[in-house]
Scaffold this motif. Structure first.
Motif, PDB file in Angstrom:
ATOM      1  N   LEU A 115       0.710  -1.231  -0.057  1.00 32.74           N
ATOM      2  CA  LEU A 115      -0.019  -0.069   0.125  1.00 32.74           C
ATOM      3  C   LEU A 115       1.006   1.088  -0.071  1.00 32.74           C
ATOM      4  N   ALA A 116       2.036   1.088   0.542  1.00 33.61           N
ATOM      5  CA  ALA A 116       3.121   2.417   0.401  1.00 33.61           C
ATOM      6  C   ALA A 116       3.295   2.812  -0.908  1.00 33.61           C
ATOM      7  N   VAL A 117       3.336   1.892  -1.909  1.00 33.63           N
ATOM      8  CA  VAL A 117       3.543   2.501  -3.237  1.00 33.63           C
ATOM      9  C   VAL A 117       2.383   3.524  -3.704  1.00 33.63           C
ATOM     10  N   LEU A 118       1.312   3.315  -3.106  1.00 36.56           N
ATOM     11  CA  LEU A 118       0.263   4.238  -3.516  1.00 36.56           C
ATOM     12  C   LEU A 118       0.337   5.631  -2.848  1.00 36.56           C
ATOM     13  N   CYS A 119       1.264   5.815  -1.939  1.00 36.65           N
ATOM     14  CA  CYS A 119       1.169   7.086  -0.983  1.00 36.65           C
ATOM     15  C   CYS A 119       2.295   8.074  -1.707  1.00 36.65           C
ATOM     16  N   ASP A 120       1.871   9.318  -1.396  1.00 41.09           N
ATOM     17  CA  ASP A 120       2.851  10.346  -1.919  1.00 41.09           C
ATOM     18  C   ASP A 120       3.723  10.552  -0.673  1.00 41.09           C
ATOM     19  N   VAL A 121       3.604  10.404   0.638  1.00 39.27           N
ATOM     20  CA  VAL A 121       4.482  10.290   1.776  1.00 39.27           C
ATOM     21  C   VAL A 121       3.920   9.323   2.682  1.00 39.27           C
ATOM     22  N   THR A 122       4.783   8.886   3.714  1.00 40.23           N
ATOM     23  CA  THR A 122       4.425   7.984   4.763  1.00 40.23           C
ATOM     24  C   THR A 122       5.168   8.326   6.157  1.00 40.23           C
ATOM     25  N   VAL A 123       4.181   8.136   7.063  1.00 44.58           N
ATOM     26  CA  VAL A 123       4.388   8.764   8.410  1.00 44.58           C
ATOM     27  C   VAL A 123       4.297   7.303   9.328  1.00 44.58           C
ATOM     28  N   ALA A 124       5.178   7.270  10.224  1.00 44.62           N
ATOM     29  CA  ALA A 124       5.112   6.327  11.393  1.00 44.62           C
ATOM     30  C   ALA A 124       4.846   7.103  12.733  1.00 44.62           C
ATOM     31  N   VAL A 125       3.738   6.568  13.288  1.00 44.53           N
ATOM     32  CA  VAL A 125       3.223   7.079  14.704  1.00 44.53           C
ATOM     33  C   VAL A 125       3.500   6.145  15.883  1.00 44.53           C
ATOM     34  N   THR A 126       4.542   6.660  16.682  1.00 44.23           N
ATOM     35  CA  THR A 126       5.061   5.499  17.638  1.00 44.23           C
ATOM     36  C   THR A 126       4.690   6.140  19.102  1.00 44.23           C
ATOM     37  N   ALA A 127       4.716   5.120  20.008  1.00 44.19           N
ATOM     38  CA  ALA A 127       4.584   5.776  21.517  1.00 44.19           C
ATOM     39  C   ALA A 127       5.506   4.422  22.263  1.00 44.19           C
ATOM     40  N   ASP A 128       5.780   4.778  23.635  1.00 46.67           N
ATOM     41  CA  ASP A 128       6.464   3.858  24.316  1.00 46.67           C
ATOM     42  C   ASP A 128       5.447   2.857  24.802  1.00 46.67           C
ATOM     43  N   GLU A 129       6.022   1.745  25.279  1.00 49.73           N
ATOM     44  CA  GLU A 129       5.138   0.640  25.244  1.00 49.73           C
ATOM     45  C   GLU A 129       3.952   0.655  26.426  1.00 49.73           C
TER      46      GLU A 129
END
Length: 193
Positions: A115-129
């Motif tokens: 699905l990433a190939v369909l995207c203009d930009v990608t973002v990861a949302v992270t948080a501590d466990e």
């Protein structure tokens, strides 16, 4: 613009998605698409039943039973993903026609499912466990043990961040994270006044 959003469960992707929705974005939540396909796509259910006998009963998936299997065995989760990714990918493609001015694809397997190939930009949302565990317990009404099992069945957050164009850390309050999201929108030039 199509924004691909990924990150582990309980990281705060929903907050980002809600804010994108307020900016007029079409939101494609791949978990929601997957659950819809489970109700409407007989071929998908049959494929799941063939690999995970006893998890499908009279055209209905026992999600807790399947979850217990796939969240405790990485090979089982990989098998489930192989079965589901193509079906979800095809459903996303249909919803992106014609291409909207602004859309967001929320997928934990954004890269694995192509699905990433369909995207203009990608973002990861992270948080501590610890934050993720607390959010999952509150949101899904599950035990701490089950929340940990779900988190530990997923990729290490570093894998998400290594692949994405942007990273949004969500270790503070909801308001602090919303401020980070607004700054992100401004960087992308999608902020509505």
């Amino acid at each position: 613009m199509i924004i691909g959003i990924t990150g582990g469960t309980g990281s705060g992707k929903t907050t980002l998605l809600d804010m994108l929705r307020q900016q007029g974005a079409l939101i494609l939540d791949c978990d929601t698409i997957y659950h819809h396909l489970l109700e409407t796509d007989r071929n998908l259910l049959q494929a799941i039943d063939a690999r995970f006998p006893g998890c499908v009963d009279k055209s209905s998936l026992d999600r807790k039973k399947l979850g217990t299997i796939v969240f405790s065995h990485k090979d089982a989760l990989l098998d489930l993903n192989r079965i589901t990714h193509n079906a979800v990918h095809q459903a996303v493609l249909k919803q992106l026609q014609p291409k909207p001015a602004l859309a967001a694809i929320d997928a934990i397997g954004l890269f694995e499912s192509d699905l990433a190939v369909l995207c203009d930009v990608t973002v990861a949302v992270t948080a501590d466990e610890s934050s993720r565990i607390a959010r999952l317990m509150a949101r899904d009404q599950i035990t701490e043990e089950y929340a940990k099992m779900r988190i530990h069945s997923q990729k290490d957050p570093k894998e998400f961040t290594a692949l994405c164009d942007y990273v949004l850390e969500n270790n503070g309050s909801k308001e602090e994270f919303q401020d980070k999201c607004l700054a992100f929108f401004q960087d992308l030039g999608i902020m509505k006044v």
